[in-house]
Design an enzyme around this catalytic site. Structure first.
Site, PDB file in Angstrom:
ATOM      1  CD  GLN A  89       3.103   2.084   6.239  1.00 38.22           C
ATOM      2  OE1 GLN A  89       4.262   2.028   5.983  1.00 38.22           O
ATOM      3  NE2 GLN A  89       2.604   0.717   6.496  1.00 38.22           N
TER       4      GLN A  89
ATOM      5  CE  LYS B 116       6.524  -5.989   3.086  1.00 43.98           C
ATOM      6  NZ  LYS B 116       5.434  -6.277   3.889  1.00 43.98           N
TER       7      LYS B 116
ATOM      8  CG  HIS C 109      -0.842   3.590   4.899  1.00 46.81           C
ATOM      9  ND1 HIS C 109      -1.823   3.294   6.056  1.00 46.81           N
ATOM     10  CD2 HIS C 109      -0.504   2.567   4.554  1.00 46.81           C
ATOM     11  CE1 HIS C 109      -1.838   2.102   6.248  1.00 46.81           C
ATOM     12  NE2 HIS C 109      -0.860   1.252   5.324  1.00 46.81           N
TER      13      HIS C 109
ATOM     14  CB  CYS D 130      -0.814   0.220   1.081  1.00 48.23           C
ATOM     15  SG  CYS D 130      -0.316  -0.581   2.933  1.00 48.23           S
TER      16      CYS D 130
HETATM   17  P1  NAP Z   1      -6.992  -9.564   8.097  1.00 48.34           P
HETATM   18  O1  NAP Z   1      -8.040  -8.481   8.194  1.00 48.34           O
HETATM   19  O2  NAP Z   1      -6.247 -10.111   9.244  1.00 48.34           O
HETATM   20  O3  NAP Z   1      -7.762 -10.687   7.301  1.00 48.34           O
HETATM   21  C1  NAP Z   1      -6.862 -12.129   6.789  1.00 48.34           C
HETATM   22  C2  NAP Z   1      -7.938 -12.766   6.148  1.00 48.34           C
HETATM   23  O4  NAP Z   1      -7.113 -13.900   5.626  1.00 48.34           O
HETATM   24  C3  NAP Z   1      -9.092 -13.341   6.519  1.00 48.34           C
HETATM   25  O5  NAP Z   1     -10.164 -13.494   5.835  1.00 48.34           O
HETATM   26  C4  NAP Z   1      -8.840 -14.539   7.033  1.00 48.34           C
HETATM   27  O6  NAP Z   1      -9.876 -15.341   7.373  1.00 48.34           O
HETATM   28  C5  NAP Z   1      -7.980 -15.033   5.832  1.00 48.34           C
HETATM   29  N1  NAP Z   1      -7.144 -16.034   6.153  1.00 48.34           N
HETATM   30  C6  NAP Z   1      -6.055 -16.212   7.216  1.00 48.34           C
HETATM   31  N2  NAP Z   1      -5.484 -17.271   7.059  1.00 48.34           N
HETATM   32  C7  NAP Z   1      -6.159 -18.105   6.182  1.00 48.34           C
HETATM   33  C8  NAP Z   1      -5.930 -19.605   5.566  1.00 48.34           C
HETATM   34  N3  NAP Z   1      -4.872 -20.150   6.502  1.00 48.34           N
HETATM   35  N4  NAP Z   1      -6.843 -19.965   4.668  1.00 48.34           N
HETATM   36  C9  NAP Z   1      -7.608 -19.130   4.294  1.00 48.34           C
HETATM   37  N5  NAP Z   1      -7.981 -17.862   4.674  1.00 48.34           N
HETATM   38  C10 NAP Z   1      -7.189 -17.280   5.641  1.00 48.34           C
HETATM   39  O7  NAP Z   1      -5.843  -8.937   7.197  1.00 48.34           O
HETATM   40  P2  NAP Z   1      -5.978  -8.066   5.962  1.00 48.34           P
HETATM   41  O8  NAP Z   1      -5.547  -6.864   6.421  1.00 48.34           O
HETATM   42  O9  NAP Z   1      -7.219  -8.211   5.187  1.00 48.34           O
HETATM   43  O10 NAP Z   1      -4.767  -8.453   5.074  1.00 48.34           O
HETATM   44  C11 NAP Z   1      -4.356  -9.863   4.684  1.00 48.34           C
HETATM   45  C12 NAP Z   1      -3.452  -9.950   3.625  1.00 48.34           C
HETATM   46  O11 NAP Z   1      -3.425  -9.041   2.569  1.00 48.34           O
HETATM   47  C13 NAP Z   1      -2.059  -9.381   4.466  1.00 48.34           C
HETATM   48  O12 NAP Z   1      -1.512 -10.532   5.182  1.00 48.34           O
HETATM   49  C14 NAP Z   1      -1.281  -8.990   3.378  1.00 48.34           C
HETATM   50  O13 NAP Z   1      -0.604 -10.216   2.907  1.00 48.34           O
HETATM   51  C15 NAP Z   1      -2.161  -8.581   2.311  1.00 48.34           C
HETATM   52  N6  NAP Z   1      -2.389  -6.935   2.336  1.00 48.34           N
HETATM   53  C16 NAP Z   1      -1.873  -6.181   1.596  1.00 48.34           C
HETATM   54  C17 NAP Z   1      -1.755  -5.035   1.537  1.00 48.34           C
HETATM   55  C18 NAP Z   1      -1.156  -3.954   0.644  1.00 48.34           C
HETATM   56  O14 NAP Z   1      -0.338  -3.436   1.104  1.00 48.34           O
HETATM   57  N7  NAP Z   1      -1.474  -4.081  -0.703  1.00 48.34           N
HETATM   58  C19 NAP Z   1      -2.294  -4.144   2.607  1.00 48.34           C
HETATM   59  C20 NAP Z   1      -2.865  -5.040   3.605  1.00 48.34           C
HETATM   60  C21 NAP Z   1      -2.892  -6.377   3.599  1.00 48.34           C
HETATM   61  P3  NAP Z   1     -10.628 -15.881   8.486  1.00 48.34           P
HETATM   62  O15 NAP Z   1     -11.502 -14.579   8.897  1.00 48.34           O
HETATM   63  O16 NAP Z   1     -11.474 -16.821   8.362  1.00 48.34           O
HETATM   64  O17 NAP Z   1      -9.458 -15.850   9.681  1.00 48.34           O
HETATM   65  O1  3JN Z   2       1.303  -2.688   7.340  1.00 47.02           O
HETATM   66  C1  3JN Z   2       0.405  -1.934   6.452  1.00 47.02           C
HETATM   67  O2  3JN Z   2       0.067  -0.870   6.693  1.00 47.02           O
HETATM   68  C2  3JN Z   2       0.776  -2.639   5.204  1.00 47.02           C
HETATM   69  C3  3JN Z   2       0.605  -3.940   5.350  1.00 47.02           C
HETATM   70  C4  3JN Z   2       0.923  -4.878   4.654  1.00 47.02           C
HETATM   71  C5  3JN Z   2       1.208  -6.157   4.713  1.00 47.02           C
HETATM   72  C6  3JN Z   2       0.700  -6.909   6.112  1.00 47.02           C
HETATM   73  C7  3JN Z   2       0.997  -8.331   6.349  1.00 47.02           C
HETATM   74  C8  3JN Z   2       1.492  -9.047   5.380  1.00 47.02           C
HETATM   75  C9  3JN Z   2       1.830  -7.443   3.721  1.00 47.02           C
HETATM   76  C10 3JN Z   2       2.242  -6.766   2.424  1.00 47.02           C
HETATM   77  O3  3JN Z   2       1.128  -6.442   1.738  1.00 47.02           O
HETATM   78  O4  3JN Z   2       3.309  -6.445   2.278  1.00 47.02           O
HETATM   79  C11 3JN Z   2       2.024  -8.328   4.225  1.00 47.02           C
HETATM   80  C12 3JN Z   2       2.754  -9.509   3.421  1.00 47.02           C
HETATM   81  O5  3JN Z   2       2.223 -10.036   2.361  1.00 47.02           O
HETATM   82  O6  3JN Z   2       3.940  -9.632   3.440  1.00 47.02           O
END
Ligand code: NAP
Ligand code: 3JN
Length: 337
Positions: free
Chosen positions: A160, A217, A246, A133
Site C-alpha cells: 500500500q 477490514k 496500491h 481501498c
Molecule cells: P488527510 O490528507 O490527512 O486529510 C484529512 C482531512 O480531514 C483534511 O481535510 C482535514 O482538514 C480533515 N479533518 C481532520 N479532522 C477534522 C475535524 N475535526 N473537523 C473537520 N475536518 C477535519 O487524510 P486523507 O488521506 O484524506 O483521509 C481522510 C480519511 O478518509 C481517513 O481518516 C479515512 O477515514 C478515510 N480514508 C479512506 C480510505 C479508503 O480506504 N476508502 C482511504 C484513505 C482515507 P484540515 O486540512 O483542516 O486538517
Molecule cells: O492506509 C491505507 O492505505 C488506507 C487507509 C485507510 C484509512 C486511514 C485512516 C483511517 C481508514 C480506512 O478507510 O479504513 C481509516 C478509518 O476510517 O479507520
C-alpha cells in the site's frame, strides 16, 4: 431519501485532505450535477479555498449546522468526525457517503462497490459506507470470478502506497528521501519507522490476535460486499514507499476449477477491470502506470499448482480514485440515476 433534481448541493467533509481533494476533482471530471459545492474542514483550514470548475470556493469549518439544505455529503475526515457528524448530516436530510471505517460494518448501513453490489445502495437509511481501498480493488477483481466458480478462500498480501495515510505521509516520504540522499538522518513522524527505502508490515493498529485492523477490514468487508459470509480470507498488509497506487498479490481457491485462460476471459469483460496480462511482453500492472486511472488493473494470472483449484493474481489500482474518491462519487451517481 434523495429527491430527484437537475443539480444537487454537495458537501465534502475533509475537502483539504488527500481523499477530499480527489473527490472534488472527480466530481468536476465526471460532470456530477453539483448546484453548490460546500468544502468543509477543520479550523486549520480556515481562510483557505479549493478550486472547483475554475472558481476558488472558501473552505468552511465543519460544525453541527453545516448540513442544512445539503443533499449529498461526502465524508473523508476520519472515523471520529464521521461518527459524530454523519448522523447529524443524515438527520438534516442529506445522504451521507462515508469513506471512514466508522459505519462500514453496521448492519443497517450498505457497504457498496457499484460494480459488485450496486443495488445495496437503495437500502440506505441516510448513511452509505465506502469500503477500505484495499477491499475495493480486491472485490472488483474477484467478484466476476466468484460468480463463475465460487471462491472458497482468499490469501492476500497488499503493498500500500503512502497516499493511503494522507497528505502528511506523502510529505514524510519526500522529506526522508531527500534527507537520506543528502546523507542526513530520516526523522519519521507519521510512521513508526523510516518509510523511504523500506517496507512496514504494519497498517492501522495491531489487535491482540497479531493481525492489524487493516487486515481485518479485508476479511469483514469482503464478506459483506460479496454477500457471502462463508468466504475465508487471510491478509497481510504492508506499507511501501510508493506515492499513489496500491498493489495486491492475491491467491484464491475456488469450488469449480478455473484455468488461467478462463479467468482472463472472464476478467476481460468485467466491469471496472482492465486486464493487463502478457508477461512475455513484460506487460503487468504497476502503481506508476495505474496512478490517475479509474480501472482496477489485473495481471500475472497463473494457476496455483500447489492445489487443484487455485489461481494467483496481481491487482493494482489508484487508491485515492477507485479506492476512495471515485467509488464514493460512483455511489452518488447510483443515487441520482
Ligand atoms: P488527510 O490528507 O490527512 O486529510 C484529512 C482531512 O480531514 C483534511 O481535510 C482535514 O482538514 C480533515 N479533518 C481532520 N479532522 C477534522 C475535524 N475535526 N473537523 C473537520 N475536518 C477535519 O487524510 P486523507 O488521506 O484524506 O483521509 C481522510 C480519511 O478518509 C481517513 O481518516 C479515512 O477515514 C478515510 N480514508 C479512506 C480510505 C479508503 O480506504 N476508502 C482511504 C484513505 C482515507 P484540515 O486540512 O483542516 O486538517
Ligand atoms: O492506509 C491505507 O492505505 C488506507 C487507509 C485507510 C484509512 C486511514 C485512516 C483511517 C481508514 C480506512 O478507510 O479504513 C481509516 C478509518 O476510517 O479507520
Amino acid at each position: 431519501m434523495l429527491t430527484r433534481k437537475a443539480a444537487y448541493r454537495v458537501a465534502v467533509v475533509g475537502a483539504t485532505g488527500a481523499v477530499g481533494a480527489e473527490m472534488i476533482e472527480v466530481l468536476e471530471e465526471r460532470k456530477f450535477p453539483v448546484e453548490n459545492l460546500l468544502p468543509l474542514a477543520s479550523v486549520r483550514s480556515a481562510g483557505g479555498t479549493v478550486s472547483f470548475r475554475g472558481q476558488e470556493i472558501p473552505v468552511r469549518i465543519l460544525s453541527k449546522d453545516s448540513f442544512e439544505g445539503i443533499d449529498i455529503a461526502l465524508f473523508s475526515a476520519g472515523s471520529d468526525v464521521s461518527r459524530e457528524f454523519a448522523p447529524l448530516a443524515a438527520k438534516a436530510g442529506a445522504v451521507v457517503i462515508d469513506n471512514s471505517a466508522a459505519w462500514r460494518m453496521e448492519p443497517d448501513v450498505p457497504l457498496v462497490v457499484p460494480e459488485v453490489n450496486r443495488s445495496d445502495v437503495f437500502s440506505h437509511k441516510g448513511i452509505i459506507a465506502n469500503p477500505n481501498c484495499s477491499t475495493i480493488q480486491m472485490v472488483v477483481a474477484l467478484k466476476p470470478l466468484h460468480d463463475q466458480a465460487r471462491i472458497k478462500r482468499i490469501v492476500v498480501t497488499t503493498f500500500q502506497s503512502v497516499s493511503g495515510t494522507g497528505k502528511e505521509a506523502m510529505d514524510e516520504l519526500m522529506e526522508e528521501t531527500r534527507a537520506l540522499l543528502s546523507f542526513k538522518e530520516a526523522k519519521p513522524k507519521v510512521y513508526p519507522y523510516q518509510i523511504a527505502f523500506n517496507c512496514l508490515p504494519h497498517i492501522d493498529e495491531f489487535l491482540p490476535s497479531g493481525y492489524t485492523k487493516e487486515e481485518m477490514k479485508l476479511l469483514n468487508e469482503t464478506r459483506k460486499i460479496m454477500g457471502d459470509p462463508s468466504i475465508r480470507v487471510t491478509a497481510t498488509t504492508v506499507r511501501v514507499p510508493v506515492y499513489v497506487g496500491h498493489s495486491e498479490a492475491i491467491n484464491i481457491e475456488t469450488e469449480r476449477k478455473l484455468t488461467a485462460n478462463e479467468a482472463r476471459a472472464i476478467l476481460s469483460t468485467a466491469p471496472g477491470v482492465q486486464l493487463y496480462d502478457d508477461p512475455q511482453r513484460k506487460i503487468y500492472p504497476m502503481p506508476l502506470d495505474v496512478a490517475g486511472r479509474d480501472e482496477v488493473y489485473v495481471g500475472r494470472i497463473r494457476e496455483d499448482e500447489s492445489i487443484p483449484n487455485g489461481l494467483n493474481l496481481w491487482v493494482v489500482a489508484d487508491n485515492l480514485r477507485k479506492g476512495a474518491a471515485l467509488n464514493a462519487v460512483q455511489i452518488a451517481e447510483c443515487l441520482i440515476q
